[in-house]
Structures are given as C-alpha cells and as structure tokens.
Design a protein around this motif. Structure first.
Motif, PDB file in Angstrom:
ATOM      1  N   ALA A 192       0.678  -0.787   0.388  1.00  0.00           N
ATOM      2  CA  ALA A 192       0.230  -0.297  -0.418  1.00  0.00           C
ATOM      3  C   ALA A 192       0.846   1.038   0.061  1.00  0.00           C
ATOM      4  CB  ALA A 192      -0.851  -0.243   1.551  1.00  0.00           C
ATOM      5  N   TYR A 193       1.663   1.067   0.669  1.00  0.00           N
ATOM      6  CA  TYR A 193       3.194   2.346   0.911  1.00  0.00           C
ATOM      7  C   TYR A 193       3.497   2.268  -0.559  1.00  0.00           C
ATOM      8  CZ  TYR A 193       7.638   4.504   1.372  1.00  0.00           C
ATOM      9  OH  TYR A 193       8.671   5.307   0.940  1.00  0.00           O
ATOM     10  N   MET A 194       4.046   1.318  -1.470  1.00  0.00           N
ATOM     11  CA  MET A 194       4.267   1.720  -2.457  1.00  0.00           C
ATOM     12  C   MET A 194       3.860   1.842  -3.723  1.00  0.00           C
ATOM     13  SD  MET A 194       8.051   0.886  -1.927  1.00  0.00           S
ATOM     14  CE  MET A 194       8.821  -0.574  -3.954  1.00  0.00           C
ATOM     15  N   ARG A 195       2.350   1.726  -3.736  1.00  0.00           N
ATOM     16  CA  ARG A 195       1.382   1.777  -5.034  1.00  0.00           C
ATOM     17  C   ARG A 195       1.318   3.246  -4.486  1.00  0.00           C
ATOM     18  NH1 ARG A 195      -1.564  -2.703  -2.686  1.00  0.00           N
ATOM     19  NH2 ARG A 195      -2.773  -1.080  -1.058  1.00  0.00           N
ATOM     20  N   GLU A 196       1.620   3.882  -3.453  1.00  0.00           N
ATOM     21  CA  GLU A 196       1.444   5.776  -3.174  1.00  0.00           C
ATOM     22  C   GLU A 196       2.678   6.901  -3.229  1.00  0.00           C
ATOM     23  OE1 GLU A 196      -1.049   6.904  -0.519  1.00  0.00           O
ATOM     24  OE2 GLU A 196      -2.244   5.176   0.127  1.00  0.00           O
ATOM     25  N   TYR A 197       3.320   6.176  -2.726  1.00  0.00           N
ATOM     26  CA  TYR A 197       4.420   7.349  -2.603  1.00  0.00           C
ATOM     27  C   TYR A 197       5.861   6.818  -3.736  1.00  0.00           C
ATOM     28  CZ  TYR A 197       3.674   8.559   1.852  1.00  0.00           C
ATOM     29  OH  TYR A 197       2.584   9.433   2.533  1.00  0.00           O
ATOM     30  N   HIS A 198       5.942   5.332  -4.049  1.00  0.00           N
ATOM     31  CA  HIS A 198       6.382   5.346  -5.546  1.00  0.00           C
ATOM     32  C   HIS A 198       6.039   4.249  -6.539  1.00  0.00           C
ATOM     33  CE1 HIS A 198       9.603   5.652  -1.864  1.00  0.00           C
ATOM     34  NE2 HIS A 198       9.404   4.502  -1.554  1.00  0.00           N
ATOM     35  N   ARG A 199       5.574   5.606  -7.424  1.00  0.00           N
ATOM     36  CA  ARG A 199       5.336   5.296  -8.565  1.00  0.00           C
ATOM     37  C   ARG A 199       5.659   4.994 -10.226  1.00  0.00           C
ATOM     38  NH1 ARG A 199      -0.873   8.696  -7.915  1.00  0.00           N
ATOM     39  NH2 ARG A 199      -1.301   7.930  -6.134  1.00  0.00           N
ATOM     40  N   TYR A 342      -8.981   4.733   2.783  1.00  0.00           N
ATOM     41  CA  TYR A 342      -8.196   6.092   2.865  1.00  0.00           C
ATOM     42  C   TYR A 342      -7.019   5.796   2.260  1.00  0.00           C
ATOM     43  CZ  TYR A 342     -11.724   7.820   6.134  1.00  0.00           C
ATOM     44  OH  TYR A 342     -13.121   8.234   6.993  1.00  0.00           O
ATOM     45  N   GLY A 343      -6.323   4.501   2.514  1.00  0.00           N
ATOM     46  CA  GLY A 343      -5.080   4.419   1.897  1.00  0.00           C
ATOM     47  C   GLY A 343      -4.215   4.482   2.238  1.00  0.00           C
ATOM     48  N   PHE A 344      -2.221   4.504   2.665  1.00  0.00           N
ATOM     49  CA  PHE A 344      -1.526   4.533   3.183  1.00  0.00           C
ATOM     50  C   PHE A 344      -1.671   6.453   4.343  1.00  0.00           C
ATOM     51  CE2 PHE A 344       2.400   5.375   5.080  1.00  0.00           C
ATOM     52  CZ  PHE A 344       3.073   3.906   5.256  1.00  0.00           C
ATOM     53  N   ARG A 345      -1.453   7.011   2.760  1.00  0.00           N
ATOM     54  CA  ARG A 345      -0.997   8.402   3.393  1.00  0.00           C
ATOM     55  C   ARG A 345      -2.515   9.146   4.762  1.00  0.00           C
ATOM     56  NH1 ARG A 345       2.008  12.057   0.592  1.00  0.00           N
ATOM     57  NH2 ARG A 345       1.553  10.052  -1.689  1.00  0.00           N
ATOM     58  N   LYS A 346      -3.487   8.647   4.033  1.00  0.00           N
ATOM     59  CA  LYS A 346      -4.601   9.510   4.456  1.00  0.00           C
ATOM     60  C   LYS A 346      -4.768   8.918   6.063  1.00  0.00           C
ATOM     61  CE  LYS A 346      -6.944  11.234   1.723  1.00  0.00           C
ATOM     62  NZ  LYS A 346      -9.014  11.935   0.988  1.00  0.00           N
ATOM     63  N   ALA A 347      -4.459   7.622   6.209  1.00  0.00           N
ATOM     64  CA  ALA A 347      -4.211   6.653   7.108  1.00  0.00           C
ATOM     65  C   ALA A 347      -2.670   7.163   8.004  1.00  0.00           C
ATOM     66  CB  ALA A 347      -3.973   4.648   7.237  1.00  0.00           C
ATOM     67  N   LEU A 348      -2.659   7.510   7.398  1.00  0.00           N
ATOM     68  CA  LEU A 348      -1.187   7.891   8.714  1.00  0.00           C
ATOM     69  C   LEU A 348      -1.059   9.380   9.506  1.00  0.00           C
ATOM     70  CD1 LEU A 348       2.463   8.259   8.625  1.00  0.00           C
ATOM     71  CD2 LEU A 348       2.219   9.721   6.963  1.00  0.00           C
ATOM     72  N   TYR A 349      -1.745  10.049   8.391  1.00  0.00           N
ATOM     73  CA  TYR A 349      -2.550  11.610   9.144  1.00  0.00           C
ATOM     74  C   TYR A 349      -3.381  11.380  10.064  1.00  0.00           C
ATOM     75  CZ  TYR A 349       0.902  14.214   5.732  1.00  0.00           C
ATOM     76  OH  TYR A 349       2.029  14.433   5.477  1.00  0.00           O
ATOM     77  N   ARG A 350      -4.416  10.477   9.373  1.00  0.00           N
ATOM     78  CA  ARG A 350      -5.372  10.194  10.240  1.00  0.00           C
ATOM     79  C   ARG A 350      -4.931   9.606  11.806  1.00  0.00           C
ATOM     80  NH1 ARG A 350     -10.473  11.073   8.017  1.00  0.00           N
ATOM     81  NH2 ARG A 350     -11.569   9.511   9.544  1.00  0.00           N
ATOM     82  N   VAL A 351      -4.442   8.724  12.214  1.00  0.00           N
ATOM     83  CA  VAL A 351      -3.934   8.130  13.064  1.00  0.00           C
ATOM     84  C   VAL A 351      -2.469   8.448  13.714  1.00  0.00           C
ATOM     85  CG1 VAL A 351      -3.054   5.521  14.338  1.00  0.00           C
ATOM     86  CG2 VAL A 351      -5.229   5.478  11.995  1.00  0.00           C
ATOM     87  N   VAL A 352      -1.395   8.431  12.938  1.00  0.00           N
ATOM     88  CA  VAL A 352      -0.237   8.978  14.013  1.00  0.00           C
ATOM     89  C   VAL A 352      -0.067  10.369  13.983  1.00  0.00           C
ATOM     90  CG1 VAL A 352       2.292   8.383  13.039  1.00  0.00           C
ATOM     91  CG2 VAL A 352       0.554   7.259  11.573  1.00  0.00           C
ATOM     92  N   VAL A 353      -0.622  11.135  12.964  1.00  0.00           N
ATOM     93  CA  VAL A 353      -0.385  13.115  13.260  1.00  0.00           C
ATOM     94  C   VAL A 353      -0.785  12.852  15.215  1.00  0.00           C
ATOM     95  CG1 VAL A 353      -1.277  15.193  12.524  1.00  0.00           C
ATOM     96  CG2 VAL A 353       0.561  13.046  11.182  1.00  0.00           C
ATOM     97  N   PRO A 354      -2.101  12.172  15.178  1.00  0.00           N
ATOM     98  CA  PRO A 354      -2.551  12.455  16.819  1.00  0.00           C
ATOM     99  C   PRO A 354      -1.547  11.793  17.447  1.00  0.00           C
ATOM    100  CG  PRO A 354      -4.287  12.175  15.045  1.00  0.00           C
ATOM    101  CD  PRO A 354      -3.143  11.674  14.488  1.00  0.00           C
ATOM    102  N   LEU A 355      -1.209  11.138  17.567  1.00  0.00           N
ATOM    103  CA  LEU A 355       0.004  10.176  18.021  1.00  0.00           C
ATOM    104  C   LEU A 355       0.582  10.849  18.542  1.00  0.00           C
ATOM    105  CD1 LEU A 355       0.488   7.555  19.862  1.00  0.00           C
ATOM    106  CD2 LEU A 355       2.003   6.782  17.815  1.00  0.00           C
ATOM    107  N   TYR A 356       1.285  11.433  17.626  1.00  0.00           N
ATOM    108  CA  TYR A 356       2.725  12.825  18.090  1.00  0.00           C
ATOM    109  C   TYR A 356       1.818  13.822  18.728  1.00  0.00           C
ATOM    110  CZ  TYR A 356       6.236  10.722  14.600  1.00  0.00           C
ATOM    111  OH  TYR A 356       6.861   9.617  14.542  1.00  0.00           O
ATOM    112  N   TRP A 357       1.070  14.831  18.118  1.00  0.00           N
ATOM    113  CA  TRP A 357       0.250  15.558  19.220  1.00  0.00           C
ATOM    114  C   TRP A 357       0.376  14.933  20.344  1.00  0.00           C
ATOM    115  CZ3 TRP A 357       0.774  20.548  18.479  1.00  0.00           C
ATOM    116  CH2 TRP A 357       0.720  20.769  17.478  1.00  0.00           C
TER     117      TRP A 357
END
Length: 372
Positions: A192-199, A342-357
């Motif tokens: 999933a990561y590869m599909r979004e970041y390395h096309r 939502y895919g990898f990128r949105k999952a990252l922002y929806r779950v990990v960013v709140p964790l960092y905050w």
C-alpha cells in the motif's frame, strides 16, 4: 493450528507438510489448510514452534557482547551498521557452504533465498522492514545439511525458531544469525505504501542508506528510479518508517512475541547506537555492529571472523527492554481500518499525527506546570 496471535508466519508447518496441503498468503501472512488434501499426519503441529515451550525450543541467554566492524570499508559502507552478517556469510561461503537470507525480488517483495557464491552476497545487504517469504527454504537447508555442507541462516528470531523446530535437532554445520527485531510488518502494508509513494519503475531500493549519515540513527530511505531520478528521505521523516517505528503496523503475533527476551540463534546482531559515547576505536561514523554471542557455535563464529572483523568486547547489557507494544495493539486495528478506507497517506495523517500531538502535549504540560 495455532491462533493468529501466536502464528508468526515462520512457515515451519508449510515446509513440514508431506503432501503440500498448506497454502500461505504472503500478503497478510495467513495460513490456509486444504482439508481435502490433508492426511492428518500432524507433522505441521510437530514442526510449529508456537506449540512448544521454551525448554523444547532451546532458547538461549547471551554469554558475551562484542562491538564489531568490517575491515573492508567499502563493504562496511554498503552494509547495515558494521557489516557483521557479511563477515559470517563470507566465512561460510569460502568453505563451500550455503548462505540463506532475505533479498528483494524483481517485484520489490522480500523473500528468502540461498546463495553459494560470494559475488551474490550484496543482494542480502541492508535491513528490510517487511516480513520475508520463507517459501521452501527450510527444506533446502535440510538437504544441504544432509550433504554435510556448512549452512548459515539469517532471519528474525521467530524464523530462526521455525527452522530449528522444523529440523527437530541441532546440526553442527548449521549456523544461525538473528536480527535484533522489534517487530515486522505484513507485506500488504508495504505494498500500500509503495503504490502511493513510488509509482515509477525502481532500479534500487535501500531502507538503511548511509548517504545522509549514520550516527544517532541518521540513516535514510534511498530509492533510485529507472529514469535516473531519486527519492531520499531521512528515516524520522519517512512515512513508512514513522508508522513502523510507532509499532502500529506490526504483524499480530509481534504484539505477543515470545522471543523479545530470549535468543533463538547462535548470534544476534544489530546496530550499536551510542558507540560514539564509548571512545571506541571502531567508531568512524560508518556504523558498528553489536553482536550478542549466545552459544558455543556463536563463539566459534566470532573466532573464525577475526581476520575480517575488528572487534571489541563490551559489558553485557539487556538485549532489548520490553516494548509497550500492547498499548499500540488497539491502534493497529484503527490504522488498518483507515488504510483500507483511505489508503496509506491518509491513514498516516489520521492516526499517527494525533499520536505525535499527544506525545508533544505530554512533554509540554509538565514543563508549563513547573513554570507556574
């Protein structure tokens, strides 16, 4: 069969089945039994390390710790940390043996393969933070040992345990190297990561490049595309590593790992972070390996590599403290649900960013309270 919480995907059962009635879904590491083919011989259950207690698995405790770095600086530069694996592998290959380890295949999936020539060894250099497909490697190793060839097998602790459980007994010609592992992610997440970041078409992929430095964990993702362009990102800012390092994308069994405080291999190897604070002659900013010597065979491996490794014995410290993985287990499912929607990128922002905050707020609030 064991539960999903216990199954590591080591594939001991897959290799042990005499009629090939077991299927393996490499994407999510799930085991499927074709009951129409099964002859109920129970060889899969006998081979499964999750069915065995610690005494049956013969797990070890570390006897010594060594800091090490290859004398060959060119190979050290290409290797993870100090290149200890390369040293052990060269010794086996130079004695007409076989080395088995993880490599990238032509589709940038991680698989285990065997080599018999030193020129093929660079394929095994570098860490790969994706669960590898063992395939029928354990069967190949069994045949090689039957022919009295020296064999080196490198993998995660659960893969080492899988091999040893499959074989059923130790062999003097088998040498095992485990990576110091804090968990591993399922291939479907990496896809999933590869599909979004390395096309683009990829020519080279490194998860642990020293191009941006190495001291204090300053390595980077370094990807070279077929068109000549590149992708270089520090590991602290790399999306895949952010998810991986926060322990919210690991395989289910990693959250219940029985090998976190016990050793399955002759030697365990990893990064010697903090070596720069020890006034070591080995430290030149290009990486140093920390080697945990766990068995008598491990001692012999160290002795045989003395001509190509510079080494220093250091005080024994715990291999790795227990990680609070249970706290992240619930977050794993939240992340996977978002990944599916939502895919990898949105999952990252929806779950990990709140964790960092949340982490940042936890650090700031005590400081603000002290000021008042």
């Amino acid at each position: 069969m064991v539960s999903k919480e216990q199954c590591t995907g080591c594939l001991a059962c897959y290799n042990a089945c005499p009629v090939n009635a077991i299927r393996f879904n490499q994407s999510d590491m799930s085991i499927i039994i074709d009951h129409s083919m099964c002859i109920h011989c129970k060889k899969c259950e006998e081979a499964c390390p999750a069915n065995k207690d610690r005494d049956s698995l013969e797990l070890f405790e570390t006897k010594a710790v060594v800091a090490a770095a290859l004398i060959d600086e060119a190979v050290r530069e290409k290797s993870t940390s100090g290149g200890a694996f390369s040293a052990f592998a060269q010794e086996v290959l130079n004695n007409e043996g076989m080395v088995y380890g993880a490599v990238w295949d032509e589709n940038w999936r991680v698989i285990h393969t065997g080599i018999s020539d030193v020129k093929d060894l660079p394929r095994m250099y570098g860490s790969k933070y994706v669960h590898s497909d063992i395939g029928f490697i354990y069967r190949e190793i069994y045949k090689a040992l039957k022919n009295h060839a020296p064999v080196l097998f490198s993998g995660t602790p659960c893969q080492i345990a899988g091999l040893r459980s499959f074989l059923g007994k130790d062999d003097e010609n088998l040498f095992t190297v485990e990576t110091i592992c804090h968990g591993i992610s399922d291939p479907f997440l990496f896809d999933a990561y590869m599909r979004e970041y390395h096309r683009k078409d990829i020519r080279r992929f490194s998860m642990r490049s020293k191009k941006t430095g190495w001291t204090n964990g300053n390595y980077c993702f370094d990807v070279e595309y077929a068109d000549g362009s590149s992708y270089i990102r520090h590991n602290k800012r790399e999306p895949y590593m952010i998810v991986f390092a926060n322990d919210i994308c690991l395989h289910e069994s990693c959250y219940h790992c029985r090998y976190r405080n016990a050793r399955a291999a002759d030697v365990s190897i990893g990064d010697f972070w903090g070596i720069e604070h020890m006034q070591s002659a080995l430290d030149n900013g290009k990486g140093v390996s920390r080697i945990y010597v766990n068995t008598e065979k491990g001692k012999r491996m160290i002795q045989s590599a003395h001509s190509i490794l510079r080494m220093e014995v250091v005080a024994i410290k715990p291999l790795m403290p227990p990680s609070p993985l249970q706290e992240r287990y619930a977050m794993r499912q939240v992340f996977l649900n978002n990944l599916e929607k939502y895919g990898f990128r949105k999952a990252l922002y929806r779950v990990v960013v709140p964790l960092y905050w949340s982490k940042l707020r936890g650090r700031l609030i005590p400081l603000l309270r002290r000021k008042h």
